[in-house]
Structure formats: structure tokens, C-alpha cells
Motif scaffolding. Structure first.
Motif, PDB file in Angstrom:
ATOM      1  N   LYS A 285       0.806  -1.236   0.000  1.00 60.49           N
ATOM      2  CA  LYS A 285       0.000   0.000   0.000  1.00 60.49           C
ATOM      3  C   LYS A 285       0.830   1.273   0.000  1.00 60.49           C
ATOM      4  O   LYS A 285       0.371   2.314  -0.458  1.00 60.49           O
ATOM      5  CB  LYS A 285      -0.934  -0.019   1.208  1.00 60.49           C
ATOM      6  CG  LYS A 285      -1.929  -1.175   1.101  1.00 60.49           C
ATOM      7  CD  LYS A 285      -3.014  -1.135   2.126  1.00 60.49           C
ATOM      8  CE  LYS A 285      -4.034  -2.225   1.877  1.00 60.49           C
ATOM      9  NZ  LYS A 285      -3.487  -3.581   1.807  1.00 60.49           N
ATOM     10  N   ALA A 286       2.018   1.206   0.560  1.00 61.86           N
ATOM     11  CA  ALA A 286       2.826   2.431   0.672  1.00 61.86           C
ATOM     12  C   ALA A 286       4.295   2.041   0.616  1.00 61.86           C
ATOM     13  O   ALA A 286       4.635   0.868   0.826  1.00 61.86           O
ATOM     14  CB  ALA A 286       2.508   3.111   1.998  1.00 61.86           C
ATOM     15  N   LEU A 288       7.884   1.152   1.766  1.00 59.98           N
ATOM     16  CA  LEU A 288       8.291   0.530   3.034  1.00 59.98           C
ATOM     17  C   LEU A 288       9.806   0.552   3.137  1.00 59.98           C
ATOM     18  O   LEU A 288      10.507   0.309   2.158  1.00 59.98           O
ATOM     19  CB  LEU A 288       7.810  -0.934   3.086  1.00 59.98           C
ATOM     20  CG  LEU A 288       6.297  -1.165   3.003  1.00 59.98           C
ATOM     21  CD1 LEU A 288       5.999  -2.651   2.800  1.00 59.98           C
ATOM     22  CD2 LEU A 288       5.600  -0.658   4.262  1.00 59.98           C
ATOM     23  N   LYS A 296       8.737  -0.543   7.834  1.00 61.45           N
ATOM     24  CA  LYS A 296       7.883   0.550   8.307  1.00 61.45           C
ATOM     25  C   LYS A 296       7.523   1.431   7.115  1.00 61.45           C
ATOM     26  O   LYS A 296       8.349   1.651   6.225  1.00 61.45           O
ATOM     27  CB  LYS A 296       8.625   1.393   9.346  1.00 61.45           C
ATOM     28  CG  LYS A 296       8.882   0.619  10.626  1.00 61.45           C
ATOM     29  CD  LYS A 296       9.177   1.550  11.794  1.00 61.45           C
ATOM     30  CE  LYS A 296       9.397   0.712  13.041  1.00 61.45           C
ATOM     31  NZ  LYS A 296      10.574   1.101  13.797  1.00 61.45           N
ATOM     32  N   GLU A 297       6.288   1.912   7.121  1.00 57.12           N
ATOM     33  CA  GLU A 297       5.852   2.804   6.040  1.00 57.12           C
ATOM     34  C   GLU A 297       6.628   4.108   6.097  1.00 57.12           C
ATOM     35  O   GLU A 297       6.866   4.646   7.185  1.00 57.12           O
ATOM     36  CB  GLU A 297       4.355   3.098   6.170  1.00 57.12           C
ATOM     37  CG  GLU A 297       3.499   1.934   5.749  1.00 57.12           C
ATOM     38  CD  GLU A 297       2.031   2.293   5.590  1.00 57.12           C
ATOM     39  OE1 GLU A 297       1.701   3.502   5.618  1.00 57.12           O
ATOM     40  OE2 GLU A 297       1.234   1.364   5.455  1.00 57.12           O
TER      41      GLU A 297
END
Ligand code: SF4
Length: 876
Positions: A285-286, A288, A296-297
């Protein structure tokens, strides 16, 4: 185009002088000339059927009138066709009225509403009030398979689904059942549909009696937005129509319009039902970042800035060759072009490659050698007009399914001879009068191709004197075929010479010929020589035979061809120019606005993973590939990714490779981006976005632009169109093929002509290994390819489980029943998998598809060249 030349017939339609090739039915001629004739059961891909009786026209010959069904009546010299006369309308109307007696008026909720010929014909004939009493069927909808719904109340018995299933797909899963008023379409004994799930039945069904259940949406076709783009799975390159509503791509259809792509609306299960990857919860989704083993995003700015800094610091510290990139065979051409430009233009590193090239760089060389020998190969749209097709080690329905559709059409309409050479008895039902099966000993590919060539020579099936004059090393090559005598070849291939002779004779006769090569040849350990031998076979008929020859390199993914065309390989710059050619480098430097381009001669990318392990590569950028799962040296790939100091991975889903990255970037799927793909037959085709990038994902294109900008050296081009213009300047073979709206095949130009037979290594046979008595065969499953399809729900529903296919005689010897679990073990590793028995698999062979992460068959190979010896034991 077949060598059989059809006469042109001259006639009139509604007073206009027209012509059409002999054998064309009147309805088709009318369509091609833009005349509307009502019809419901005609489809140009299928044999005439005349079920609906709504296509009557008048023909006038020497003053004599006849009423004929235009879907079955061929055109004839001098006739005049009259459409839509008072009399034909009356007949056509009467037949349509009878169909409407049963048909429900549920148009507002029907998938075909708005594109329904029944609606159109009703309107064309102004049939708003029928004379007959309404007598609707009232049958429940049938949903006994995961993806195709049967709603027989709408069925008009046109038989299109039955005929497409039989003639186009060769499957015969559907048929007419029962008799009289109760007649209906269905499966044998009303069993749940169990077929190749190509969905051609849905496309050809005029009325919405067969529907796609994977969309989860129903209703007027007009409510959907249509986007024509190119399928993102295999390298055949079918045009698909993405149908979206409120920004969501809900279903995929074929487009049967004239001159749309290369596939006439045919699709396979993957292309039609594989849209589940687009709006998918499992997508990354984002961006990393890996902090000590935990992702972690981070923001895009942070991720891009970090990547740019690491690029720059690595190059500053260790030189340009310390950074390397693996480009994806699913990137668009424009993305692939920018990818290599980033490495070459910004850093002076030639260390770019793609997984196919890493494994088999000789495939590109094979293609170039074809061009050098003057073999340019026709557009694949001509495949259906071939006189003979040789399918070499490809299971067409799984590997190039829609290619199989074209060949079957050729068998029906052109009389194509089909020769299938494969170590498995692959299923390819078709209507060819000549259907020759060369089911040879596993691994004997080289011997087959070489023996065919020798038979052609020995039997003087071509003009040898002409070949000698054209190809200087003829004698040396002919000498190299000596080991392939009839008796020796029989020992090598397990085939009697009569059948090989029959195949050679059909192939060498005056004909337009096509050779379709499967990727399985790469697993034979002699892939390069097999390609050379097939090229020799082609040179033989090209130089000394009559007709034509088209032969295409084996490619796997949607842009396996384009990624090489764009120079994502250390062996060639964009357009197959040498990275050591000063003139090409100067021209590129000028175009890219850099002072000069010169690369080190050390080709680290040729053994990229080995050089990662050796510490020579310090930064690796993997764009949209999962080598841990899909590369044939899985352990080496894993070790390389563990060793390389900085690993960037961009992908749609969290792959095994992504899990090892320092930074992961979420990329958009094909449905969210624009550009072009080039299919395996060199057709450059449009990729068009149907929805916005999902979540925070970005197209590879945008990511590459942002990295260049963060490096302080932005690309001077910012749009896909601008990159296309640059490609046209840099890659002459792509001129006038972009932006790909019309699916143009690029034509070879600038390849030095050199007629030359390829001298092959001798066929090396397979050795018996008592401890490992079986041989492994792997390839893509019919419903899966690459790493994405396992995320497409519909494809998982129809292809849920990996299996090992074993010949029934072997199963009996091993006391194995269907469904038993076995351990398959090689010297390199082992996997556990369920068993299926099948006569498709040869005795002594175990076939396992390579598409399930939980059954990592690549670990059985682990870099071993040639057929992998394995043993099989029952678990428990
Ligand atoms: Fe897509 Fe290949 Fe199937 Fe065509 S044959 S629909 S390109 S997967």
C-alpha cells in the motif's frame, strides 16, 4: 497469407459494385462493406450455422430472384444482393418474433444490454409488438462453477457458445441437450462446467445467457467505461477491453471488432478473469523501509531521496559498475527505456538485465540471426492463413492459448496442416485434415529439429543448389547433420522415421509456414542449439523452398520482447545496437545530453547474482520481478539478495524477493498506467489506464522520473508521449509503430545481412541415473503465470492447487492414487505435492507447474542445466 490464392469475386450490394475473396459468405461481405443485415448466430470466426434464420437477403442472378440466408450463401460473380427489402424484412421479422416469445424483458439488468444484437435487430425490424402469445422460460440461473453463470431464460439457441467452445477452443464442454421445446445449452449430464475457462462463450453469446460472475456487477453495458489495452500476462499480447464503473475495473472482455489487435476478441482465462490483481487488498500500500528486519511505512519523498542518495554514494565509492538493475518483463516499453537510461545515462553503468536474458541471452541472438538470414517473419495476424504450423515444445492451451485459437481457425478456414512436436502428448483438439504428433523422447528436441532438416535435404524437398549458392557454409552444416540418420534419430527421439518424414514433407512443400516455439526448450540444457537447429530448418525452406517462413523467439511475459528491444540487457543498447559501438554510443550520448558514453567491458550483469555474491555489486534495483520464486537458480538468487548491501524492490505484491529488500516501492498494475507492450511477434500495442493508481502506488514510469529528479538530473522528458518520441529517435525499428494504437509489428532494419547456417553441438542425450529415475518437466499452468495470478481470486478458484502429473503406468508402479501426496526430490532439493495421473505426461516424466510459491519447483533445478533427474516417493 496462404499460398493458395483465392479468386476475387465481383458482385453488387444494393446497387454498389463490390468484390470479396471467393468463399466469402454474403453476410460477411455485407459487414465488410458497411451494410447492416440482421443476424444473431453468425460469427466470422466460426463455421456457418444458420440457426436463427434472421439474415435473409435477396440475390438476383440474370434477372432471377432467390431468397437466401446470407450467413451460409457464398458470394458469386455477377450477382446482385439486396438487403432489407420488404420481403426479407417480413421473413426475418417472423423468425425474430418467435425468438421473442421466450425472451425475458430484463434488459435493464442484463450484461449485454446496449451491445445486444437481439435488441438491435428488434429495433432494425421495428418489431415492437409481437403477434404471438408470450411463453417465457422460467429456469433458475445456474452457478455451479466459480466464474461463468448460465441464465438460460435469455438463450436464443444460436449455438454460438457451443461452436466457439468446439471450433475456437477445441474443448466441447458445451452442447445442445434435450429435444423439441425443451432443448437447451449445457454440460453433459448437467455436471458443473469443467473446462479451460477461456470465456469465449461469454463473448460470443449475443444475449447475456452466459455471464461473467467474477465482476460482481450486473447491468447495462452502457454504464461501463471501456478502455482498450493489452493483457499483462503472457507474451501473445491480446487486446482486452477493461470495463470499469465508478473508477473500479470490474470485468475484462474481448473485442471482436475488425482490426482490433491480434486476437479477434479471443482471450484465455488469465486475460479475461485475471483482473482480481487490480483492486486487491494484498497489494503493497505504501513505500516501506526495512529497519533492522521490520518494514515501516515511509513517505514517497523519503524513499526516493534515500534511493537517490544510495545510488550516488555507491557509484562515488565503488564506481558505476557496482550498481545493477533487473528490469521487469511486465514494464511498459517506455518504463524499460527509462530504466536502462537511468543506469546508463545517469551513472555510466551497463549492468542492466532482465531475468529471461539472464538465463538465456541466446534468445535475442537467435532473433537477430533470423534477421541476418533474411527471415523477418510475418505479422501473427497471418497465422490463421498459414498452410502449415509447427508448434515446437509448446503446450499451446497453457502457454499461448490465443495462438491456439488462431491455429484452429486456420485449420477450419485455410486448411492449415498442424505439426505438434512435444515430449508430452499435449492436448490440442482441432479440425486440421493433417495433424501430425511428434511425441518424442523427453529432451530430444535438438535431434527432432536436426532430423527434420536432414530428411528435407536427403529427399531433395528443397532446391539444394539454390541454398548452396545463397548460404556459404552449407556443406559444413550438411556435414554436421550426419549423426541424424534415420536409425540413429529413431534411437534418439523414439519416433519411427516415417512420421518424421511425413512432417518434413508437409513442412517443406510450397507453403506459408509458421514455427511457434515454447519456453520449455530452455529447460532441455541445449536450448541455444535447439533454437539454432530450428533456425537452420527455417533457412532451408527460406533459401531453397517455395512460400514463406515465420519463426518467433520464445518469450514468456507480456513485455519480454519489449524489455529486450529497449536495451534492458548488458549485451545491447536500445534497438539491439552494441554497447561497444562508438557511433551508437555517441548518438545516444547526444540524445541524452551527456558528454560521452563509454562502458567498462566487464559484463557483470551476465552473471549478476554470482557477482552480487562475490561482492562486486553493491546496489541492486529489482523492478517488478521475483527471482527468488521464479529464477531457475533460486538459491543463488536468494544468496545474492542477502549479500548485496542495498536492495531496492518495486512490485505490486509482497514477494519473497521484496521481503529481502531495504526499500520496497508499491507499483501500479497495467490497468493503472499508459504506454506500450511489444508481444512475442513484435507487435507494439497500446497500454492504457482504466483507473487511477491504487493506494499510494505509482507506475514505474513516475518512480523513475522521480529518482532522476532526486539525483539532480531530471529526465528532460516528462510524459509517456515524449519518451515515445525519444524511443523513435533512438530505436529506428520502433519508428511508426508507436504509440501502438494499431498494433503494428516492428520490422527489422539495420541488421547486417549474413546468410549462415548455425553449427550446433551434437545432441547429448540423457543419462540413466538409477537413484533418480524420473525427469522433471515444469512450465506455466493454464491458469497461472508469473507471481501475480495467485492474487487473482477467479484464477485461484479455477486453479487452486499445485499438482504433479504422472503417467498412469508410473503411478501404478509406484502404487500411487490420484490425490496422493508425494515427495519429489532431486540432488538439489525436494518439494511435496499432490498427484494427478495423466496420459499427457510421458512415462518417466513428472510434470509440475511452477506457479505455486508453496511448491518451489525451481529449487529442484537450482541452476542445473538440462533435464533434472528426480525421484518420487509417497508421503506418510
Ligand atoms: Fe493474455 Fe496471453 Fe491469455 Fe492473450 S493468451 S489473454 S495475452 S494471457
Amino acid at each position: 497469407m496462404s499460398t493458395v490464392v483465392k479468386k476475387n469475386i465481383h458482385f453488387k450490394i444494393d446497387g454498389k459494385e463490390v468484390s470479396a475473396p471467393e468463399g466469402t459468405v454474403i453476410l460477411e461481405a455485407c459487414k465488410q462493406q458497411g451494410y447492416e443485415v440482421t443476424n444473431l448466430c453468425y460469427n466470422r470466426k466460426l463455421k456457418p450455422f444458420a440457426a436463427c434464420r434472421t439474415c435473409m437477403v435477396e440475390t438476383w442472378t440474370n434477372g432471377k430472384k432467390e431468397l437466401v440466408y446470407s450467413c451460409t450463401q457464398p458470394v458469386a460473380d455477377g450477382i446482385e444482393v439486396k438487403t432489407n427489402t420488404e420481403e426479407t424484412d417480413r421473413y426475418n421479422k417472423a423468425c425474430l418474433e418467435m425468438l421473442l416469445v421466450e425472451h425475458p424483458l430484463d434488459c435493464p439488468i442484463c450484461d449485454k444490454s446496449g451491445v445486444c444484437p437481439l435488441q438491435d435487430n428488434t429495433d432494425a425490424l421495428k418489431l415492437y409488438n409481437g403477434r404471438f402469445e408470450i411463453n417465457r422460460r422460467n429456469e433458475p440461473s445456474i452457478k455451479t462453477n466459480p466464474i461463468i453463470e448460465f441464465y438460460m431464460n435469455r438463450c436464443i439457441m444460436c449455438g454460438l457458445c457451443v461452436r466457439a467452445c468446439d471450433e475456437t477452443q477445441g474443448v466441447q464442454a458445451l452442447d445442445f441437450h434435450k429435444r423439441g421445446m425443451k432443448v437447451g445449452i449445457g454440460t453433459a449430464n448437467d455436471e458443473p462446467l469443467d473446462c479451460e475457462f477461456c470465456g469465449q462463450c461469454i463473448t460470443v453469446c449475443p444475449t447475456g445467457a452466459l455471464m461473467d460472475m467474477t465482476s460482481g456487477a450486473r447491468g447495462l453495458a452502457a454504464m461501463f467505461t471501456n478502455t482498450h489495452t493489452t493483457c499483462n500476462y503472457c507474451s501473445w499480447g491480446c487486446t482486452v477491453r477493461l470495463e470499469s464503473k465508478k473508477g473500479q475495473v470490474l470485468r475484462i472482455e474481448g473485442d471482436e471488432g475488425y482490426n482490433v489487435g491480434i486476437n479477434e476478441g479471443n482471450l484465455c482465462a488469465k486475460g479475461r478473469f485475471g483482473h482480481g490483481i487490480i483492486h486487491n487488498q494484498d497489494r503493497i500500500k505504501a513505500p516501506l523501509m526495512n529497519f533492522g528486519g521490520t518494514f515501516k511505512e515511509v513517505t514517497w519523498d523519503e524513499a526516493i531521496k534515500t534511493i537517490a542518495e544510495r545510488f550516488q554514494s555507491t557509484v562515488n565509492r565503488s564506481g558505476p559498475d557496482s550498481i545493477a538493475g533487473i528490469g521487469s518483463e511486465k514494464m511498459t516499453n517506455e518504463e524499460a527505456y527509462l530504466f536502462q537510461k537511468l543506469f546508463r545515462g545517469h551513472f555510466g553503468s551497463n549492468q542492466v538485465t532482465n531475468l529471461a536474458n539472464l538465463r538465456a541471452p541466446y534468445v535475442n541472438q537467435f532473433m537477430v540471426d533470423c534477421f541476418k538470414n533474411g527471415i523477418h517473419s510475418k505479422p501473427v495476424t497471418e497465422l490463421e492463413r498459414a498452410d502449415v504450423v509447427l508448434v515446437f515444445n509448446s503446450d499451446l492451451p497453457s502457454e499461448y492459448p490465443v495462438g491456439g485459437n488462431s491455429i484452429r481457425k486456420g485449420a477450419v478456414f485455410t486448411g492449415t496442416d498442424i505439426i505438434i512436436a512435444n515430449p508430452r502428448y499435449v492436448i490440442f483438439n482441432n479440425e486440421a485434415r493433417t495433424d501430425i504428433r511428434l511425441t518424442y523422447t523427453h529432451g530430444a528436441d535438438l535431434a527432432i529439429a536436426s532430423r527434420l532438416a536432414r530428411i528435407i535435404l536427403d529427399k531433395n524437398l528443397v532446391d539444394t543448389a539454390k541454398i548452396k549458392a545463397a548460404v556459404p557454409n552449407f556443406d559444413k552444416w550438411a556435414e554436421s547433420l550426419k549423426p541424424y540418420s534415420a536409425s540413429e534419430a529413431e534411437k534418439m527421439t523414439g519416433l519411427p522415421d516415417e512420421i518424421l518424414t511425413q512432417a518434413a514433407e508437409r513442412f517443406a512443400r510450397k507453403a506459408d509456414r509458421f514455427i511457434i516455439i515454447g519456453n520449455d526448450i530452455l529447460d532441455t540444457g541445449q536450448g541455444e542449439d535447439v533454437l539454432k537447429a530450428l533456425l537452420n530448418l527455417s533457412i532451408l525452406v527460406h533459401s531453397g523452398g517455395k512460400g514463406s517462413i515465420s519463426i518467433y523467439p520464445p518469450r514468456e511475459h507480456c513485455n519480454s520482447q519489449g524489455v529486450n528491444d529497449m536495451g534492458v540487457t548488458p549485451d545491447s543498447l536500445p534497438g539491439y545496437q552494441s554497447p561497444e559501438d562508438p557511433a551508437a554510443l555517441d548518438a545516444l550520448a547526444k540524445e541524452w545530453g551527456v558528454a560521452s558514453l563509454k562502458f567498462s567491458t566487464e559484463n557483470l550483469a551476465r552473471d549478476l547474482f554470482g557477482n552480487c555474491v562475490k561482492g562486486k555489486i553493491k546496489l541492486l534495483y529489482v523492478a517488478g520481478e521475483d527471482p527468488v520464486q521464479s529464477y531457475y537458480k533460486a538459491a543463488l538468487a536468494k544468496e545474492a539478495l542477502q549479500t548485496v548491501p542495498f536492495l531496492v524492490v518495486q512490485d505490486v505484491f509482497m514477494t519473497e524477493t521484496a521481503k529481502m529488500a531495504d526499500i520496497i516501492l508499491p507499483i501500479s498494475t497495467f490497468a493503472e498506467k499508459d504506454g506500450t507492450y511489444t508481444n512475442m511477434t513484435r507487435h507494439v500495442q497500446k497500454v492504457a489506464s482504466a483507473t487511477l493508481p491504487q493506494g499510494e502506488s505509482k507506475p514505474d514510469f513516475d518512480i523513475l522520473l522521480e529518482i532522476a529528479e532526486a539525483l539532480g538530473k531530471p529526465f528532460p522528458v516528462a510524459s509517456v508521449e515524449e519518451v515515445q518520441q525519444e524511443i523513435e529517435r533512438v530505436v529506428p525499428i520502433y519508428r511508426e509503430t508507436l504509440p501502438g494504437d494499431e498494433s503494428k509489428q516492428w520490422m527489422p532494419a539495420g541488421f547486417a545481412a549474413k546468410a549462415e547456417f548455425q553449427i550446433c553441438q551434437p545432441y547429448n542425450g540423457t543419462k540413466e541415473e538409477k537413484a533418480y529415475p524420473f525427469r522433471l518437466q515444469t512450465s506455466n499452468h493454464m491458469f497461472h503465470i508469473g507471481s501475480y495470478t495467485q492474487h487473482a481470486k477467479a484464477l485461484v478458484d479455477i486453479g487452486p492447487q499445485c499438482f504433479a502429473q504422472i503417467h498412469p503406468e508410473d503411478a501404478e508402479k509406484l502404487k500411487l492414487q490420484e490425490g496422493d501426496h508425494i515427495v519429489v526430490e532431486s540432488e538439489n532439493g525436494k518439494v511435496e505435492v499432490a498427484v494427478k495421473t495423466s496420459y499427457v505426461t510421458a512415462p518417466g516424466m513428472v510434470y509440475i507447474p511452477k506457479n505455486w510459491p508453496e511448491v518451489p519447483v525451481n529449487q529442484l533445478r537450482n541452476g542445473q542445466e538440462g533435464l533434472v533427474p528426480i525421484k518420487v516417493s509417497k508421503t506418510g
